[in-house]
Motif scaffolding. Structure first.
Motif, PDB file in Angstrom:
ATOM      1  N   CYS A   1       0.830  -1.200   0.000  1.00 26.29           N
ATOM      2  CA  CYS A   1       0.000   0.000   0.000  1.00 26.29           C
ATOM      3  C   CYS A   1       0.869   1.257   0.000  1.00 26.29           C
ATOM      4  O   CYS A   1       0.617   2.205  -0.762  1.00 26.29           O
ATOM      5  N   LEU A   2       1.902   1.242   0.818  1.00 29.38           N
ATOM      6  CA  LEU A   2       2.779   2.412   0.929  1.00 29.38           C
ATOM      7  C   LEU A   2       3.515   2.661  -0.386  1.00 29.38           C
ATOM      8  O   LEU A   2       3.645   3.808  -0.831  1.00 29.38           O
ATOM      9  N   ASP A   3       4.001   1.602  -1.006  1.00 31.01           N
ATOM     10  CA  ASP A   3       4.703   1.750  -2.286  1.00 31.01           C
ATOM     11  C   ASP A   3       3.773   2.302  -3.362  1.00 31.01           C
ATOM     12  O   ASP A   3       4.184   3.133  -4.184  1.00 31.01           O
ATOM     13  N   LYS A   4       2.534   1.844  -3.370  1.00 33.30           N
ATOM     14  CA  LYS A   4       1.579   2.320  -4.375  1.00 33.30           C
ATOM     15  C   LYS A   4       1.207   3.777  -4.134  1.00 33.30           C
ATOM     16  O   LYS A   4       1.096   4.561  -5.086  1.00 33.30           O
ATOM     17  N   LEU A   5       1.033   4.149  -2.857  1.00 30.45           N
ATOM     18  CA  LEU A   5       0.766   5.548  -2.534  1.00 30.45           C
ATOM     19  C   LEU A   5       1.920   6.442  -2.990  1.00 30.45           C
ATOM     20  O   LEU A   5       1.703   7.519  -3.570  1.00 30.45           O
ATOM     21  N   ALA A   6       3.148   5.997  -2.714  1.00 35.09           N
ATOM     22  CA  ALA A   6       4.324   6.771  -3.119  1.00 35.09           C
ATOM     23  C   ALA A   6       4.424   6.865  -4.638  1.00 35.09           C
ATOM     24  O   ALA A   6       4.830   7.903  -5.183  1.00 35.09           O
ATOM     25  N   ALA A   7       4.030   5.794  -5.329  1.00 35.79           N
ATOM     26  CA  ALA A   7       4.064   5.807  -6.794  1.00 35.79           C
ATOM     27  C   ALA A   7       3.074   6.826  -7.351  1.00 35.79           C
ATOM     28  O   ALA A   7       3.412   7.616  -8.250  1.00 35.79           O
ATOM     29  N   PHE A   8       1.847   6.831  -6.815  1.00 36.70           N
ATOM     30  CA  PHE A   8       0.856   7.813  -7.262  1.00 36.70           C
ATOM     31  C   PHE A   8       1.294   9.229  -6.921  1.00 36.70           C
ATOM     32  O   PHE A   8       1.074  10.161  -7.701  1.00 36.70           O
ATOM     33  N   LEU A   9       1.909   9.396  -5.755  1.00 37.89           N
ATOM     34  CA  LEU A   9       2.422  10.705  -5.373  1.00 37.89           C
ATOM     35  C   LEU A   9       3.501  11.156  -6.354  1.00 37.89           C
ATOM     36  O   LEU A   9       3.521  12.326  -6.779  1.00 37.89           O
ATOM     37  N   PHE A  10       4.357  10.261  -6.732  1.00 35.96           N
ATOM     38  CA  PHE A  10       5.437  10.573  -7.675  1.00 35.96           C
ATOM     39  C   PHE A  10       4.879  11.004  -9.033  1.00 35.96           C
ATOM     40  O   PHE A  10       5.293  12.021  -9.603  1.00 35.96           O
ATOM     41  N   TYR A  11       3.912  10.238  -9.563  1.00 38.78           N
ATOM     42  CA  TYR A  11       3.346  10.561 -10.868  1.00 38.78           C
ATOM     43  C   TYR A  11       2.603  11.898 -10.834  1.00 38.78           C
ATOM     44  O   TYR A  11       2.697  12.701 -11.770  1.00 38.78           O
ATOM     45  N   ALA A  12       1.860  12.133  -9.758  1.00 42.22           N
ATOM     46  CA  ALA A  12       1.127  13.396  -9.633  1.00 42.22           C
ATOM     47  C   ALA A  12       2.090  14.578  -9.545  1.00 42.22           C
ATOM     48  O   ALA A  12       1.831  15.648 -10.107  1.00 42.22           O
ATOM     49  N   MET A  13       3.205  14.387  -8.849  1.00 38.71           N
ATOM     50  CA  MET A  13       4.196  15.457  -8.738  1.00 38.71           C
ATOM     51  C   MET A  13       4.851  15.742 -10.086  1.00 38.71           C
ATOM     52  O   MET A  13       5.153  16.905 -10.402  1.00 38.71           O
ATOM     53  N   ILE A  14       5.077  14.721 -10.881  1.00 38.49           N
ATOM     54  CA  ILE A  14       5.653  14.916 -12.215  1.00 38.49           C
ATOM     55  C   ILE A  14       4.729  15.785 -13.066  1.00 38.49           C
ATOM     56  O   ILE A  14       5.164  16.736 -13.731  1.00 38.49           O
ATOM     57  N   VAL A  15       3.428  15.466 -13.043  1.00 35.93           N
ATOM     58  CA  VAL A  15       2.462  16.249 -13.815  1.00 35.93           C
ATOM     59  C   VAL A  15       2.397  17.683 -13.287  1.00 35.93           C
ATOM     60  O   VAL A  15       2.393  18.650 -14.062  1.00 35.93           O
ATOM     61  N   ASP A  16       2.347  17.818 -11.955  1.00 35.61           N
ATOM     62  CA  ASP A  16       2.272  19.147 -11.345  1.00 35.61           C
ATOM     63  C   ASP A  16       3.506  19.970 -11.694  1.00 35.61           C
ATOM     64  O   ASP A  16       3.405  21.154 -12.068  1.00 35.61           O
ATOM     65  N   PHE A  17       4.670  19.374 -11.589  1.00 40.30           N
ATOM     66  CA  PHE A  17       5.918  20.072 -11.908  1.00 40.30           C
ATOM     67  C   PHE A  17       5.965  20.470 -13.384  1.00 40.30           C
ATOM     68  O   PHE A  17       6.401  21.575 -13.731  1.00 40.30           O
ATOM     69  N   SER A  18       5.482  19.593 -14.252  1.00 47.32           N
ATOM     70  CA  SER A  18       5.466  19.892 -15.690  1.00 47.32           C
ATOM     71  C   SER A  18       4.548  21.065 -15.987  1.00 47.32           C
ATOM     72  O   SER A  18       4.891  21.942 -16.799  1.00 47.32           O
ATOM     73  N   LEU A  19       3.378  21.104 -15.345  1.00 49.28           N
ATOM     74  CA  LEU A  19       2.433  22.190 -15.573  1.00 49.28           C
ATOM     75  C   LEU A  19       2.987  23.525 -15.063  1.00 49.28           C
ATOM     76  O   LEU A  19       2.860  24.557 -15.736  1.00 49.28           O
ATOM     77  N   GLU A  20       3.605  23.511 -13.892  1.00 51.68           N
ATOM     78  CA  GLU A  20       4.181  24.737 -13.358  1.00 51.68           C
ATOM     79  C   GLU A  20       5.336  25.234 -14.236  1.00 51.68           C
ATOM     80  O   GLU A  20       5.481  26.450 -14.446  1.00 51.68           O
ATOM     81  N   THR A  21       6.134  24.294 -14.745  1.00 51.52           N
ATOM     82  CA  THR A  21       7.219  24.676 -15.648  1.00 51.52           C
ATOM     83  C   THR A  21       6.678  25.257 -16.946  1.00 51.52           C
ATOM     84  O   THR A  21       7.197  26.254 -17.469  1.00 51.52           O
ATOM     85  N   LEU A  22       5.617  24.637 -17.477  1.00 51.11           N
ATOM     86  CA  LEU A  22       4.998  25.137 -18.696  1.00 51.11           C
ATOM     87  C   LEU A  22       4.446  26.542 -18.498  1.00 51.11           C
ATOM     88  O   LEU A  22       4.596  27.410 -19.376  1.00 51.11           O
TER      89      LEU A  22
ATOM     90  N   MET B   1       9.582  20.170  -4.148  1.00 50.81           N
ATOM     91  CA  MET B   1       9.373  19.453  -5.405  1.00 50.81           C
ATOM     92  C   MET B   1      10.576  18.594  -5.797  1.00 50.81           C
ATOM     93  O   MET B   1      10.448  17.375  -5.954  1.00 50.81           O
ATOM     94  N   ILE B   2      11.739  19.217  -5.963  1.00 53.65           N
ATOM     95  CA  ILE B   2      12.913  18.474  -6.439  1.00 53.65           C
ATOM     96  C   ILE B   2      13.352  17.415  -5.435  1.00 53.65           C
ATOM     97  O   ILE B   2      13.618  16.259  -5.802  1.00 53.65           O
ATOM     98  N   ALA B   3      13.440  17.798  -4.154  1.00 55.35           N
ATOM     99  CA  ALA B   3      13.912  16.843  -3.139  1.00 55.35           C
ATOM    100  C   ALA B   3      12.984  15.631  -3.001  1.00 55.35           C
ATOM    101  O   ALA B   3      13.463  14.486  -3.026  1.00 55.35           O
ATOM    102  N   PRO B   4      11.649  15.801  -2.868  1.00 61.27           N
ATOM    103  CA  PRO B   4      10.775  14.624  -2.782  1.00 61.27           C
ATOM    104  C   PRO B   4      10.819  13.759  -4.041  1.00 61.27           C
ATOM    105  O   PRO B   4      10.808  12.519  -3.948  1.00 61.27           O
TER     106      PRO B   4
END
Length: 410
Positions: free
Chosen positions: A243-264, A301-304
């Motif tokens: 469960c923890l690994d899956k939560l961290a995976a979803f957190l990682f993917y969501a952060m990638i999208v969020d970071f991409s949008l902010e960069t854009l 963002m970068i550190a997490p």
């Protein structure tokens, strides 16, 4: 006279921090830290609910252990969500007038209707259908006030047949499907309010609602992960690493999208290079250097992202993974709060003439002060604690007969 003297002294200290040309009525900011807390809390609500929807709509079984916890977390924070705005209004007793005399052309006024819809037609319904059978069984086995409390919460329902269970399951799925766009609307509208202010170049962006939405998903997932990691050992239970690994995976993917949008969004502003670009550059290099570059970007963002990516790329022991997930989720919360700060406070730090910068000095006491904001941030956790005592979200607390047959066998 004493109050007037204190106000004059505070304004005098603010004037010392002013750079360039700024109008007198722009020295003191109108939106304080309370307005920062408001979008932060609503974002946690939307993010926690979307995490819960992964179980019922997308059938992600690994995060089943956090399904009910996510719903109760969303409810606890939703109950507090309007309080920062009400405290900021000065006359919160007048807030009911938005329902009596609705102004459909006001985005802020419509929040009352969006909030009421999400609370009553989405979140409460899903929690009730999800808990109904358990509430009935708990009421049958208990005595005293708790028995009647659970009977009332079950709305005096007594049907626990397989047909009713199937209806509850179907109802939860339907409400969840309706709830996903409702959650998007709840927090996307907050970004819409800022993005639609054309006169403010720091806010005026078509990407603002989308950036707010994905940052909300990031913060909600990180919050549930933190709560799950803190509460589970306190209950003398073992953390489910799948469960923890899956939560961290979803957190990682969501952060990638969020970071991409902010960069854009950032690249788009630079490419346009409107007349406001100079004052915005001064704002980032000066007033927001620490909160934007250091706290939001590097720490939040970068550190997490680096920590979670390193866990995925290299074999790490379970104990180290838990530590890195916890620190990463904690940094995410700091970063998202900093994001809200940079939007709300940062957008008020430059003059409408685009020729000067002011500053914000946060008071400690008072309705607009730091202490009130801390209390508002702590209240949802107190409410969540009470909710978990009344309706335990843990799988082992569910009544055996209330579980579906397939789940009981598993």
């Amino acid at each position: 006279m004493h109050l007037w003297t204190n106000e004059a002294e505070r304004l005098a200290s603010l004037l010392k921090e002013v750079q360039g040309y700024i109008y007198p009525n722009e020295v003191e900011l109108h939106w304080s830290i309370l307005v920062v807390v408001y979008p932060y809390i609503t974002g946690l609500v939307a993010g926690a609910f979307i995490l819960a929807s992964l179980v019922k709509v997308f059938n992600v079984r690994e995060v089943q252990a956090t399904y009910r916890l996510s719903l109760l977390t969303a409810l606890a924070f939703l109950l507090i969500a309007p309080l920062p705005l009400l405290a900021h209004l000065g006359h919160p007793e007048r807030s009911f007038e938005i329902f009596l005399t609705p102004n459909t052309q006001s985005a802020m006024a419509m929040f009352g209707f969006v909030y009421a819809w999400y609370l009553m037609a989405v979140l409460l319904l899903e929690i009730w259908f999800g808990y109904r059978r358990d509430l009935i069984y708990w009421a049958r086995e208990e005595k005293g006030p708790k028995k009647w409390m659970h009977r009332v919460l079950a709305l005096f329902s007594s049907d626990v047949s397989d047909r009713s269970r199937k209806f509850d399951t179907k109802a939860v799925q339907i409400v969840t499907v309706i709830g996903i766009p409702s959650a998007f609307l709840l927090h996307g509208y907050v970004g819409f309010i800022f993005g639609s202010v054309k006169a403010n170049p720091w806010w005026s962006s078509v990407l603002m609602p989308i950036v707010f939405l994905f940052s909300a998903i990031v913060s909600g997932i990180a919050l549930v992960l933190l709560i799950y990691m803190v509460v589970t050992p306190m209950r003398n239970k073992q953390i489910d690493m799948a469960c923890l690994d899956k939560l961290a995976a979803f957190l990682f993917y969501a952060m990638i999208v969020d970071f991409s949008l902010e960069t854009l969004d950032f690249i788009h502003r630079i490419y346009e290079s409107e007349e406001s670009i100079k004052i915005l550059a001064e704002l980032v290099r000066g007033r927001l250097l620490v909160s934007l570059v250091v706290v939001q970007l590097l720490m939040g963002m970068i550190a997490p992202l680096t920590m979670i990516a390193s866990v995925k790329l290299f074999r790490t022991p379970a104990e180290l993974r838990r530590l890195m997930y916890f620190v990463a989720a904690l940094l995410v919360q700091v970063g998202i709060f900093s994001t809200r700060w940079n939007v709300v406070i940062g957008g008020q730090l430059f003059s409408k003439s685009l020729r000067g910068l002011t500053t914000y000095k946060m008071s400690i006491v008072g309705i607009e002060g730091l202490l009130v904001s801390i209390v508002l941030l702590l209240l949802p956790f107190i409410i969540l604690f009470v909710l978990t005592k009344i309706m335990p979200p843990w799988d082992e607390a569910r009544h055996e007969f209330a579980k579906p047959a397939s789940e009981g066998k598993a």
